[in-house]
Design a protein around this motif. Structure first.
Motif, PDB file in Angstrom:
ATOM      1  N   LEU A  21       0.836  -1.196   0.000  1.00 63.15           N
ATOM      2  CA  LEU A  21       0.000   0.000   0.000  1.00 63.15           C
ATOM      3  C   LEU A  21       0.872   1.247   0.000  1.00 63.15           C
ATOM      4  O   LEU A  21       1.842   1.331   0.737  1.00 63.15           O
ATOM      5  CB  LEU A  21      -0.908   0.022   1.225  1.00 63.15           C
ATOM      6  CG  LEU A  21      -2.073  -0.977   1.262  1.00 63.15           C
ATOM      7  CD1 LEU A  21      -2.738  -0.912   2.625  1.00 63.15           C
ATOM      8  CD2 LEU A  21      -3.078  -0.703   0.165  1.00 63.15           C
ATOM      9  N   HIS A  22       0.507   2.215  -0.838  1.00 62.54           N
ATOM     10  CA  HIS A  22       1.210   3.497  -0.831  1.00 62.54           C
ATOM     11  C   HIS A  22       0.803   4.285   0.407  1.00 62.54           C
ATOM     12  O   HIS A  22      -0.234   4.036   1.017  1.00 62.54           O
ATOM     13  CB  HIS A  22       0.881   4.283  -2.107  1.00 62.54           C
ATOM     14  CG  HIS A  22       1.335   3.584  -3.358  1.00 62.54           C
ATOM     15  ND1 HIS A  22       2.661   3.415  -3.677  1.00 62.54           N
ATOM     16  CD2 HIS A  22       0.619   2.998  -4.350  1.00 62.54           C
ATOM     17  CE1 HIS A  22       2.749   2.772  -4.833  1.00 62.54           C
ATOM     18  NE2 HIS A  22       1.531   2.504  -5.259  1.00 62.54           N
ATOM     19  N   GLY A  23       1.634   5.279   0.755  1.00 64.25           N
ATOM     20  CA  GLY A  23       1.376   6.066   1.958  1.00 64.25           C
ATOM     21  C   GLY A  23       0.028   6.752   1.915  1.00 64.25           C
ATOM     22  O   GLY A  23      -0.694   6.801   2.909  1.00 64.25           O
ATOM     23  N   HIS A  24      -0.363   7.279   0.744  1.00 67.51           N
ATOM     24  CA  HIS A  24      -1.640   7.971   0.613  1.00 67.51           C
ATOM     25  C   HIS A  24      -2.803   7.005   0.826  1.00 67.51           C
ATOM     26  O   HIS A  24      -3.787   7.324   1.512  1.00 67.51           O
ATOM     27  CB  HIS A  24      -1.742   8.618  -0.766  1.00 67.51           C
ATOM     28  CG  HIS A  24      -3.046   9.295  -1.030  1.00 67.51           C
ATOM     29  ND1 HIS A  24      -3.419  10.459  -0.402  1.00 67.51           N
ATOM     30  CD2 HIS A  24      -4.092   8.925  -1.829  1.00 67.51           C
ATOM     31  CE1 HIS A  24      -4.628  10.810  -0.817  1.00 67.51           C
ATOM     32  NE2 HIS A  24      -5.061   9.898  -1.683  1.00 67.51           N
ATOM     33  N   ASP A  25      -2.699   5.811   0.224  1.00 66.15           N
ATOM     34  CA  ASP A  25      -3.760   4.807   0.378  1.00 66.15           C
ATOM     35  C   ASP A  25      -3.868   4.336   1.823  1.00 66.15           C
ATOM     36  O   ASP A  25      -4.970   4.098   2.318  1.00 66.15           O
ATOM     37  CB  ASP A  25      -3.490   3.608  -0.540  1.00 66.15           C
ATOM     38  CG  ASP A  25      -3.583   3.976  -2.011  1.00 66.15           C
ATOM     39  OD1 ASP A  25      -4.314   4.938  -2.314  1.00 66.15           O
ATOM     40  OD2 ASP A  25      -2.929   3.324  -2.832  1.00 66.15           O
ATOM     41  N   GLN A  26      -2.715   4.190   2.463  1.00 65.29           N
ATOM     42  CA  GLN A  26      -2.717   3.773   3.867  1.00 65.29           C
ATOM     43  C   GLN A  26      -3.407   4.807   4.745  1.00 65.29           C
ATOM     44  O   GLN A  26      -4.215   4.471   5.624  1.00 65.29           O
ATOM     45  CB  GLN A  26      -1.273   3.572   4.343  1.00 65.29           C
ATOM     46  CG  GLN A  26      -0.996   2.167   4.799  1.00 65.29           C
ATOM     47  CD  GLN A  26       0.393   2.049   5.397  1.00 65.29           C
ATOM     48  OE1 GLN A  26       1.213   2.957   5.301  1.00 65.29           O
ATOM     49  NE2 GLN A  26       0.655   0.921   6.019  1.00 65.29           N
ATOM     50  N   ALA A  27      -3.078   6.091   4.523  1.00 64.21           N
ATOM     51  CA  ALA A  27      -3.686   7.174   5.308  1.00 64.21           C
ATOM     52  C   ALA A  27      -5.191   7.246   5.065  1.00 64.21           C
ATOM     53  O   ALA A  27      -5.970   7.482   5.993  1.00 64.21           O
ATOM     54  CB  ALA A  27      -3.027   8.503   4.945  1.00 64.21           C
ATOM     55  N   LYS A  28      -5.607   7.010   3.816  1.00 66.25           N
ATOM     56  CA  LYS A  28      -7.022   7.042   3.479  1.00 66.25           C
ATOM     57  C   LYS A  28      -7.774   5.914   4.188  1.00 66.25           C
ATOM     58  O   LYS A  28      -8.869   6.117   4.718  1.00 66.25           O
ATOM     59  CB  LYS A  28      -7.188   6.922   1.965  1.00 66.25           C
ATOM     60  CG  LYS A  28      -8.631   7.103   1.484  1.00 66.25           C
ATOM     61  CD  LYS A  28      -8.714   7.032  -0.023  1.00 66.25           C
ATOM     62  CE  LYS A  28     -10.175   7.187  -0.471  1.00 66.25           C
ATOM     63  NZ  LYS A  28     -10.280   7.091  -1.960  1.00 66.25           N
ATOM     64  N   ARG A  29      -7.179   4.704   4.184  1.00 73.15           N
ATOM     65  CA  ARG A  29      -7.798   3.567   4.871  1.00 73.15           C
ATOM     66  C   ARG A  29      -7.895   3.832   6.376  1.00 73.15           C
ATOM     67  O   ARG A  29      -8.902   3.503   7.007  1.00 73.15           O
ATOM     68  CB  ARG A  29      -6.980   2.293   4.621  1.00 73.15           C
ATOM     69  CG  ARG A  29      -7.238   1.633   3.287  1.00 73.15           C
ATOM     70  CD  ARG A  29      -6.270   0.483   3.065  1.00 73.15           C
ATOM     71  NE  ARG A  29      -6.438  -0.554   4.066  1.00 73.15           N
ATOM     72  CZ  ARG A  29      -7.314  -1.562   3.967  1.00 73.15           C
ATOM     73  NH1 ARG A  29      -8.103  -1.649   2.914  1.00 73.15           N
ATOM     74  NH2 ARG A  29      -7.403  -2.462   4.914  1.00 73.15           N
ATOM     75  N   TRP A  30      -6.844   4.424   6.946  1.00 64.58           N
ATOM     76  CA  TRP A  30      -6.829   4.729   8.382  1.00 64.58           C
ATOM     77  C   TRP A  30      -7.931   5.730   8.723  1.00 64.58           C
ATOM     78  O   TRP A  30      -8.658   5.565   9.702  1.00 64.58           O
ATOM     79  CB  TRP A  30      -5.457   5.281   8.758  1.00 64.58           C
ATOM     80  CG  TRP A  30      -5.268   5.513  10.223  1.00 64.58           C
ATOM     81  CD1 TRP A  30      -5.540   6.650  10.916  1.00 64.58           C
ATOM     82  CD2 TRP A  30      -4.777   4.576  11.183  1.00 64.58           C
ATOM     83  NE1 TRP A  30      -5.243   6.495  12.247  1.00 64.58           N
ATOM     84  CE2 TRP A  30      -4.755   5.226  12.440  1.00 64.58           C
ATOM     85  CE3 TRP A  30      -4.325   3.256  11.107  1.00 64.58           C
ATOM     86  CZ2 TRP A  30      -4.322   4.599  13.596  1.00 64.58           C
ATOM     87  CZ3 TRP A  30      -3.884   2.631  12.259  1.00 64.58           C
ATOM     88  CH2 TRP A  30      -3.886   3.296  13.491  1.00 64.58           C
ATOM     89  N   LEU A  31      -8.065   6.763   7.888  1.00 69.70           N
ATOM     90  CA  LEU A  31      -9.081   7.795   8.111  1.00 69.70           C
ATOM     91  C   LEU A  31     -10.490   7.210   7.999  1.00 69.70           C
ATOM     92  O   LEU A  31     -11.362   7.478   8.837  1.00 69.70           O
ATOM     93  CB  LEU A  31      -8.897   8.927   7.099  1.00 69.70           C
ATOM     94  CG  LEU A  31      -9.753  10.184   7.283  1.00 69.70           C
ATOM     95  CD1 LEU A  31      -9.396  10.884   8.585  1.00 69.70           C
ATOM     96  CD2 LEU A  31      -9.561  11.135   6.110  1.00 69.70           C
ATOM     97  N   LEU A  32     -10.705   6.392   6.972  1.00 72.71           N
ATOM     98  CA  LEU A  32     -12.003   5.747   6.795  1.00 72.71           C
ATOM     99  C   LEU A  32     -12.312   4.805   7.953  1.00 72.71           C
ATOM    100  O   LEU A  32     -13.441   4.750   8.447  1.00 72.71           O
ATOM    101  CB  LEU A  32     -12.031   4.967   5.478  1.00 72.71           C
ATOM    102  CG  LEU A  32     -12.375   5.748   4.203  1.00 72.71           C
ATOM    103  CD1 LEU A  32     -12.209   4.861   2.983  1.00 72.71           C
ATOM    104  CD2 LEU A  32     -13.800   6.297   4.282  1.00 72.71           C
ATOM    105  N   GLY A  33     -11.287   4.073   8.392  1.00 71.34           N
ATOM    106  CA  GLY A  33     -11.460   3.142   9.505  1.00 71.34           C
ATOM    107  C   GLY A  33     -11.887   3.856  10.779  1.00 71.34           C
ATOM    108  O   GLY A  33     -12.803   3.402  11.480  1.00 71.34           O
ATOM    109  N   CYS A  34     -11.251   4.978  11.083  1.00 70.00           N
ATOM    110  CA  CYS A  34     -11.623   5.762  12.275  1.00 70.00           C
ATOM    111  C   CYS A  34     -13.039   6.313  12.156  1.00 70.00           C
ATOM    112  O   CYS A  34     -13.794   6.340  13.133  1.00 70.00           O
ATOM    113  CB  CYS A  34     -10.630   6.900  12.490  1.00 70.00           C
ATOM    114  SG  CYS A  34      -8.983   6.363  13.002  1.00 70.00           S
TER     115      CYS A  34
END
Length: 365
Positions: free
Chosen positions: A173-186
């Protein structure tokens, strides 16, 4: 502290540690790739099966008659407190970690208080008191902690070499995709916690209608939730093969989550609330957070991030400020009752004294 007062403390400690382990194990099971709503459906079925003997043994004489309205109310209860809540909560858990999920669940008392204000279950005039101000400040601190958890992941503070799977995630996972998944998860976790708060408010009225039938009520809710979870699972997969789980670890987690995380935790929480009150029980939610973090890091070897630690500390701080306000409110309410009781006792003593004097005047000289 007396022996009977220690019992709820020990039981809630064990239950909170178990709930932390449940979330950590569920996170690991979801990483395998199982449909999270199929997982939820199996969990609800197991919970209902476990609770049936308790319903028959202890509530067969007090259980109310099954009516259409009763079924509708428990359908809504299952929708808010189990199926929809699990839909968002398990989805958020699969995107984040058990530590973050339990930190956001620790906001439950504060979110419930905020919703109670919105629905005017809680009196707005009480906010002008010391207890009201403390509860409001605690709620705001909890919200800040949740925002910190959501928008700041921070550097990994554990040794990356001890977590090879985290390195794999960085490569896939790219950094942007990881951050997006983290934000959606929260975001999903917050929605799940709000749904759980709504369920608590709804369940409060439902329990008042059907007092003393917590096992039957939970069993009926679990049955409805199992069907609801099965329907919600169709959004991700409509293949029958998805319901066939061969992974032994996932089967173990489903059984463990159904028995310990759903059935037993509900029974323990209900008993503890009856013995000591809801405020006492809610103070143990940070124990689940610490337990989930330890299981995540030590046993499951998941990476640990600075944002998770700092956000958890802020959330716990806000929780205890909120509970401080609840305790002050309870103390303030008990003072007038104590004064009223003392005035009544003094009045009775005065009446007894007057009666004695009257009897003395009637005696011959």
């Amino acid at each position: 502290m007396k022996e009977e007062q220690w019992a709820p403390v020990m039981v809630m400690l064990m239950s909170s540690v178990a709930m932390g382990s449940v979330n950590a194990l569920v996170k690991k099971a979801l990483d395998v790739g199982v449909n999270h709503m199929i997982f939820g459906a199996y969990r609800m079925v197991i919970s209902a099966i476990i609770l049936v003997p308790f319903c028959y043994i202890w509530e067969r004489k007090t259980r109310p008659k099954i009516t259409f309205m009763l079924l509708c109310e428990h359908f809504i209860s299952g929708l808010l407190g189990a199926s929809l809540m699990q839909f968002f909560f398990l989805l958020g858990l699969s995107y984040t970690s058990a530590t973050v999920s339990m930190a956001l669940v620790s906001m439950l008392p504060a979110i419930t208080f905020a919703l109670a204000l919105i629905f005017r279950i809680e009196n707005v005039k009480n906010l002008k008191s010391k207890a009201g101000v403390l509860k409001l400040i605690g709620t705001l601190i909890c919200i800040i902690g949740a925002m910190f958890l959501t928008f700041y992941k921070g550097p990994q503070i554990s040794n990356p070499h001890s977590h090879p799977e985290s390195l794999h995630d960085k490569n896939t996972l790219h950094g942007h995709d990881q951050a997006k998944r983290w934000l959606l998860g929260c975001l999903y976790l917050v929605i799940g916690t709000i749904l759980l708060s709504l369920w608590m408010l709804f369940q409060g009225k439902l329990s008042a209608k059907y007092p003393g039938n917590k096992y039957s009520s939970t069993c009926l809710m679990s049955l409805f939730a199992a069907f609801q979870c099965a329907i919600l699972s169709l959004y991700k997969s409509r293949e029958v093969e998805a319901w066939i789980i061969e992974e032994k670890f996932v089967i173990f987690v489903i059984l463990y989550a159904g028995i310990v995380g759903q059935a037993m935790s509900t029974v323990v929480a209900s008993w503890s609330i009856k013995m000591t009150g809801a405020v006492f029980v809610s103070t143990f939610s940070p124990v689940s957070l610490v337990s989930a973090t330890l299981f995540d890091f030590i046993i499951l070897h998941s990476p640990l991030y600075l944002g998770s630690i700092l956000g958890s500390v802020v959330t716990i701080t806000g929780l205890y400020v909120f509970l401080w306000g609840r305790k002050s409110e309870t103390d303030d309410q008990s003072v007038p009752k104590t004064l009223e009781t003392s005035k009544f006792s003094q009045k009775m003593e005065n009446e007894d004294h007057i009666t004695v004097n009257d009897n003395n005047t009637k005696l011959p000289v």
